[in-house]
Scaffold this active site. Structure first.
Site, mmCIF file in Angstrom:
data_model
loop_
_atom_site.group_PDB
_atom_site.id
_atom_site.type_symbol
_atom_site.label_atom_id
_atom_site.label_comp_id
_atom_site.label_asym_id
_atom_site.label_seq_id
_atom_site.Cartn_x
_atom_site.Cartn_y
_atom_site.Cartn_z
ATOM 1 N N HIS A 146 36.563 27.623 39.322
ATOM 2 C CA HIS A 146 36.066 26.666 40.745
ATOM 3 C C HIS A 146 36.099 24.823 41.258
ATOM 4 O O HIS A 146 37.141 24.542 42.383
ATOM 5 C CB HIS A 146 34.870 26.859 41.475
ATOM 6 C CG HIS A 146 35.364 28.601 41.193
ATOM 7 N ND1 HIS A 146 34.519 29.560 42.495
ATOM 8 C CD2 HIS A 146 35.396 29.445 40.197
ATOM 9 C CE1 HIS A 146 35.012 30.851 41.526
ATOM 10 N NE2 HIS A 146 34.873 30.927 40.744
ATOM 11 N N ASP B 125 34.105 26.102 48.729
ATOM 12 C CA ASP B 125 33.781 27.518 48.634
ATOM 13 C C ASP B 125 33.005 29.044 48.676
ATOM 14 O O ASP B 125 32.554 28.339 48.895
ATOM 15 C CB ASP B 125 33.939 28.123 46.955
ATOM 16 C CG ASP B 125 34.088 28.519 46.004
ATOM 17 O OD1 ASP B 125 33.793 29.547 45.599
ATOM 18 O OD2 ASP B 125 34.724 28.269 44.386
ATOM 19 N N GLN C 65 45.439 21.833 30.344
ATOM 20 C CA GLN C 65 46.240 23.271 30.733
ATOM 21 C C GLN C 65 47.737 23.363 31.135
ATOM 22 O O GLN C 65 48.529 23.566 31.081
ATOM 23 C CB GLN C 65 45.653 24.314 31.307
ATOM 24 C CG GLN C 65 46.403 25.650 31.356
ATOM 25 C CD GLN C 65 45.357 26.695 30.829
ATOM 26 O OE1 GLN C 65 44.546 26.840 30.798
ATOM 27 N NE2 GLN C 65 45.388 27.684 32.176
ATOM 28 N N TRP D 142 42.133 33.242 37.443
ATOM 29 C CA TRP D 142 43.473 33.218 38.559
ATOM 30 C C TRP D 142 43.969 32.079 38.406
ATOM 31 O O TRP D 142 45.008 31.924 38.858
ATOM 32 C CB TRP D 142 42.511 33.486 40.270
ATOM 33 C CG TRP D 142 43.760 33.275 41.390
ATOM 34 C CD1 TRP D 142 43.606 32.278 42.076
ATOM 35 C CD2 TRP D 142 44.553 33.813 41.326
ATOM 36 N NE1 TRP D 142 44.396 33.277 42.867
ATOM 37 C CE2 TRP D 142 45.814 33.806 42.509
ATOM 38 C CE3 TRP D 142 44.965 35.216 40.810
ATOM 39 C CZ2 TRP D 142 46.751 34.362 42.810
ATOM 40 C CZ3 TRP D 142 46.676 35.920 40.599
ATOM 41 C CH2 TRP D 142 47.120 35.745 41.422
ATOM 42 N N SER E 63 44.289 30.181 35.644
ATOM 43 C CA SER E 63 45.448 30.274 34.935
ATOM 44 C C SER E 63 46.606 31.140 34.954
ATOM 45 O O SER E 63 48.034 30.231 34.819
ATOM 46 C CB SER E 63 44.733 30.904 33.473
ATOM 47 O OG SER E 63 43.527 29.879 33.062
ATOM 48 N N GLU F 152 48.497 28.500 37.529
ATOM 49 C CA GLU F 152 49.314 27.723 36.902
ATOM 50 C C GLU F 152 50.254 28.109 35.834
ATOM 51 O O GLU F 152 51.582 27.192 36.059
ATOM 52 C CB GLU F 152 47.586 26.698 35.733
ATOM 53 C CG GLU F 152 47.282 25.779 36.764
ATOM 54 C CD GLU F 152 45.910 25.734 36.014
ATOM 55 O OE1 GLU F 152 45.293 26.321 34.925
ATOM 56 O OE2 GLU F 152 44.761 25.377 36.843
ATOM 57 N N GLN G 26 39.311 38.953 37.001
ATOM 58 C CA GLN G 26 40.020 39.287 35.181
ATOM 59 C C GLN G 26 41.526 40.680 35.337
ATOM 60 O O GLN G 26 42.358 40.604 35.815
ATOM 61 C CB GLN G 26 39.417 38.672 34.702
ATOM 62 C CG GLN G 26 39.347 36.862 34.672
ATOM 63 C CD GLN G 26 38.037 36.854 33.152
ATOM 64 O OE1 GLN G 26 38.028 37.762 32.099
ATOM 65 N NE2 GLN G 26 37.292 35.458 33.475
HETATM 66 N N1 UDP Z 1 41.852 24.723 31.754
HETATM 67 C C1 UDP Z 1 42.209 23.772 31.394
HETATM 68 N N2 UDP Z 1 42.073 23.385 29.349
HETATM 69 C C2 UDP Z 1 41.399 24.229 28.554
HETATM 70 C C3 UDP Z 1 41.264 25.760 29.297
HETATM 71 C C4 UDP Z 1 41.371 25.643 30.891
HETATM 72 O O1 UDP Z 1 42.255 22.704 31.718
HETATM 73 O O2 UDP Z 1 41.639 23.870 27.911
HETATM 74 C C5 UDP Z 1 41.523 24.717 33.124
HETATM 75 C C6 UDP Z 1 42.467 25.571 33.380
HETATM 76 O O3 UDP Z 1 43.843 24.792 34.000
HETATM 77 C C7 UDP Z 1 41.882 26.082 35.197
HETATM 78 C C8 UDP Z 1 40.712 26.329 34.146
HETATM 79 O O4 UDP Z 1 40.327 25.673 33.779
HETATM 80 O O5 UDP Z 1 42.448 25.521 36.825
HETATM 81 C C9 UDP Z 1 40.372 27.562 34.535
HETATM 82 O O6 UDP Z 1 40.486 28.309 35.508
HETATM 83 P P1 UDP Z 1 40.597 30.233 35.346
HETATM 84 O O7 UDP Z 1 40.071 30.630 36.559
HETATM 85 O O8 UDP Z 1 41.972 30.146 34.740
HETATM 86 O O9 UDP Z 1 39.263 30.621 34.640
HETATM 87 P P2 UDP Z 1 37.926 30.284 34.778
HETATM 88 O O10 UDP Z 1 37.593 29.747 33.979
HETATM 89 O O11 UDP Z 1 37.136 30.098 36.341
HETATM 90 O O12 UDP Z 1 37.377 31.921 33.708
#
Ligand code: UDP
Length: 481
Positions: free
Chosen positions: A18, A121, A355, A373, A375, A378, A395
Site C-alpha cells: 500500500h 488508502d 522488484q 496486486w 506484484s 508490476e 490474492q
Molecule cells: N517488493 C519489493 N521487493 C521485494 C518484495 C516486494 O520491492 O523483495 C515490493 C513489490 O514491488 C510490491 C510490494 O513490495 O510493490 C508488494 O506488494 P504486493 O501487493 O505485491 O504484495 P503484499 O506485500 O501486499 O502482499
C-alpha cells in the site's frame, strides 16, 4: 513569485504494498504540480529509515514526509509482521485526531500551501470524516483490482447470503450474483471480504469503515485499467458518481520525464540487496525464474521446503527472495543441505530486492508470485508471465483472474507440493502452456501501454480526477448514485 501549488495529503494503509502504490500515485500528482505531504506511521517510518541507513527520504521542498502514530501499543518485538486486522482497528480508533491535528498544523505553517485535498488508502478511510469536517475533497484509493474492490464493497451482501446458507460446503459455494462478475467459487473471493462467522469484527470493519465510506468519499480511484476489467468497471461506474480507473500506475510513472529528486524517493521497509542484480547479470536472457511472496505472507517450514525442492527439481535458474519474517526461524537451517548443494550454481537467495528492476531484467523469464496486486501489476507492466500461488486477502481472486481470465499465469495449488512446483515452473519456462501465457503477458503489457499513453483511458482519468475532484475548490459531494 511562484504560483502556489495545490496541496495533496496522501496517506497509505501502513503496509509495504500500500505504501509503495500510494507513493507512486503521489509522484504522479507531484508531477502534475501538487505539493505533496506523504503520511507514514511512526513505526513504518523508523523501519524505512533503518533500511536506508538513515539517509533522508527527500530534500525536495515540495514533496515532504510526516508521521502519525499507528495507534498500536508498543510491541515486544517491533520486527514481527503486523496483523492486518489489528492495523485496521487501531488506525480507525486512534488516528483520526493525530491526522486532523497534522492537517491543522500544515495549514498554520507558512512553509507549505494550505491543504487542498486528501488522497487516502481506502483501508484507512477514517480520513473521510477528517476531510469532511475540514470541507475539502477526499479521494479513496483502492490499491487492488476493480473486481477485488467490488467484492469488498459487496461484503455486507456476502455476509447476508452466507449466513442464510450456513450448511453449505463453502468450498463449493458459487457466487453468481455480483453484477459484472462471472460465477466464481467462494474460495476465490478475497478472504478479507467474507467470513462464515456472522459476527466477525473484521468483516464489520470492512462493511462500516471501508465499503460504506466509499459512498461518502468525493471520488474513488481503482488501480486497474478499463480494458482489463471492462464489466466490473461498468458496474462500479453505475454504483458511484465519480470513479477513476488509473493504472497500471508504474507505467504512468515511466511515461514521465525524469526528475531525479522525486524519482529516487523509495519507502522500503527492508534493505534492498543489489547483489541479486549482479547475479542476474551473469545469466543468459529469459533463463531465470524470479520467486517472491511479497511483504506480508507468512508460511510454514514444510511449505518452504516443498517450494525449495520443486524449484530444485525443475532444473531452472532461480532468484528467490526470502523475507526474514516469511517463516519463523532461519531459512538456511530449514532448507535441506541437499537443496543447497543441488542449486548452488543456479539458485540465488536474498532478503529483499528492487522488484521492478528484477522484473525488467533481461535474464528473468518468469515470476513465481503470491499474487499480491502490486506484484501482478508490476509483472504485467514488465510483460512477465507468472506462476501463481495465493495465500490470503485479495490474492485468491488475483490468481483466479490471472490464470483463468487474462491467461498470463499458470496455477500452483494452495496446498503446495514439490512435484506440482517442479512441473508448473518447468512448463512456464519450457513448455507449450508457458509459451501461451508469455504471449498473453506481452499482449496485456501492450494494452496497458495503450491505457497509460497520451489519450489512453488511465491517462485521461488522471486528468479528470485532478480537474473534477482534486482541484474542485473545496466542494464535497457524496459519491453514491
Ligand atoms: N517488493 C519489493 N521487493 C521485494 C518484495 C516486494 O520491492 O523483495 C515490493 C513489490 O514491488 C510490491 C510490494 O513490495 O510493490 C508488494 O506488494 P504486493 O501487493 O505485491 O504484495 P503484499 O506485500 O501486499 O502482499
Amino acid at each position: 513569485m511562484e504560483v502556489q501549488r495545490p496541496h495533496a495529503v496522501c496517506i497509505p494503509y501502513p503496509a509495504q504494498g500500500h505504501i509503495s502504490a500510494m507513493l507512486k500515485l503521489a509522484k504522479l500528482l507531484h508531477h502534475r504540480g501538487f505539493h505533496i505531504t506523504y503520511v507514514l506511521t511512526q513505526l513504518n517510518y523508523t523501519h524505512i529509515m533503518k533500511a536506508r541507513n538513515f539517509l533522508p527520504l527527500t530534500q525536495s521542498p515540495t514533496f515532504r514526509f510526516e508521521t502519525i502514530p499507528d495507534g498500536l501499543p508498543s510491541r515486544e518485538n517491533p520486527d514481527t509482521a503486523l496483523d492486518v486486522a489489528d492495523l485496521c482497528f487501531s488506525t480507525a480508533k486512534n488516528c483520526y485526531a493525530p491526522f486532523m491535528e497534522l492537517i491543522h498544523r500544515l495549514n498554520r505553517s507558512s512553509d507549505v500551501p494550505p491543504v487542498s485535498c486528501v488522497v487516502s488508502d481506502t483501508f484507512v478511510a477514517f480520513t473521510v470524516g477528517v476531510a469532511q469536517e475540514l470541507g475539502i475533497p477526499v479521494v479513496l484509493f483502492w490499491p487492488i483490482s476493480a473486481v477485488a474492490s467490488l467484492m469488498h464493497i459487496y461484503s455486507s451482501d456476502l455476509r447476508d447470503k452466507i449466513s442464510k446458507n450456513k450448511d453449505a460446503n463453502f468450498g463449493d459455494y458459487i457466487i453468481d450474483w455480483i453484477p459484472g462478475v462471472e460465477s466464481i467459487p467462494l474460495s476465490d473471493i478475497p478472504t478479507t471480504a467474507w467470513s462464515t462467522d456472522p459476527n466477525d469484527p473484521f468483516i464489520d470493519y470492512i462493511i462500516s469503515e471501508v465499503a460504506s465510506k466509499s459512498y461518502k468519499a468525493s471520488a474513488l480511484i481503482f488501480h486497474t485499467f478499463d480494458e482489463l476489467e471492462p464489466e466490473v468497471c461498468k458496474t462500479l461506474s453505475s454504483m458511484f458518481h465519480r470513479v477513476y480507473t488509473i493504472g497500471p500506475i508504474p507505467m504512468l510513472l515511466h511515461g514521465l520525464p525524469e526528475s531525479d529528486e522525486i524519482d529516487k524517493i523509495e519507502c522500503n521497509l527492508w534493505k534492498e540487496d543489489s547483489t541479486c542484480i549482479q547475479w542476474l547479470d551473469t545469466k543468459i536472457p529469459k533463463s531465470v525464474v524470479y520467486v517472491n511472496f511479497g511483504s506480508m505472507t507468512v508460511t510454514d517450514p514444510e511449505k518452504l521446503v516443498e517450494f525449495a525442492m520443486g524449484l530444485s527439481k525443475s532444473m531452472q535458474n532461480f532468484l528467490w527472495i526470502i523475507r526474514p519474517e516469511l517463516i519463523s526461524g532461519d531459512w538456511s537451517t530449514i532448507l535441506p543441505p541437499e537443496f543447497m548443494d543441488a542449486v548452488k550454481d543456479r539458485g540465488y537467495i536474498v532478503n529483499w530486492c528492487d522488484q521492478e528492476q528484477v522484473l525488467n531484467h533481461p535474464s528473468v523469464g518468469g515470476f513465481l508470485t503470491h499474487c499480491g496486486w502490486n506484484s501482478m501489476v508490476e509483472s504485467m507492466s514488465a510483460g512477465m508471465a507468472m506462476v501463481c500461488w495465493s495465500f490470503f486477502a485479495d490474492q485468491p481472486i488475483n490468481r483466479y483472474c490471472c490464470c483463468s481470465q487474462w491467461r498470463l499465469g499458470l496455477e500452483i495449488e494452495n496446498d503446495v507440493k514439490r512435484e506440482n512446483v517442479e512441473s508448473v515452473v518447468r512448463e512456464l519456462m519450457e513448455g507449450e502452456n508457458g509459451r501461451e501465457v508469455k504471449k498473453k503477458a506481452l499482449f496485456w503489457k501492450e494494452r496497458a501501454e495503450v491505457a497509460t499513453s497520451v489519450g489512453g483511458s488511465s491517462f485521461l482519468n488522471l486528468d479528470k480526477l485532478i480537474g473534477e475532484v482534486l482541484l474542485s475548490g473545496g466542494q464535497h459531494f457524496p459519491n453514491g448514485v
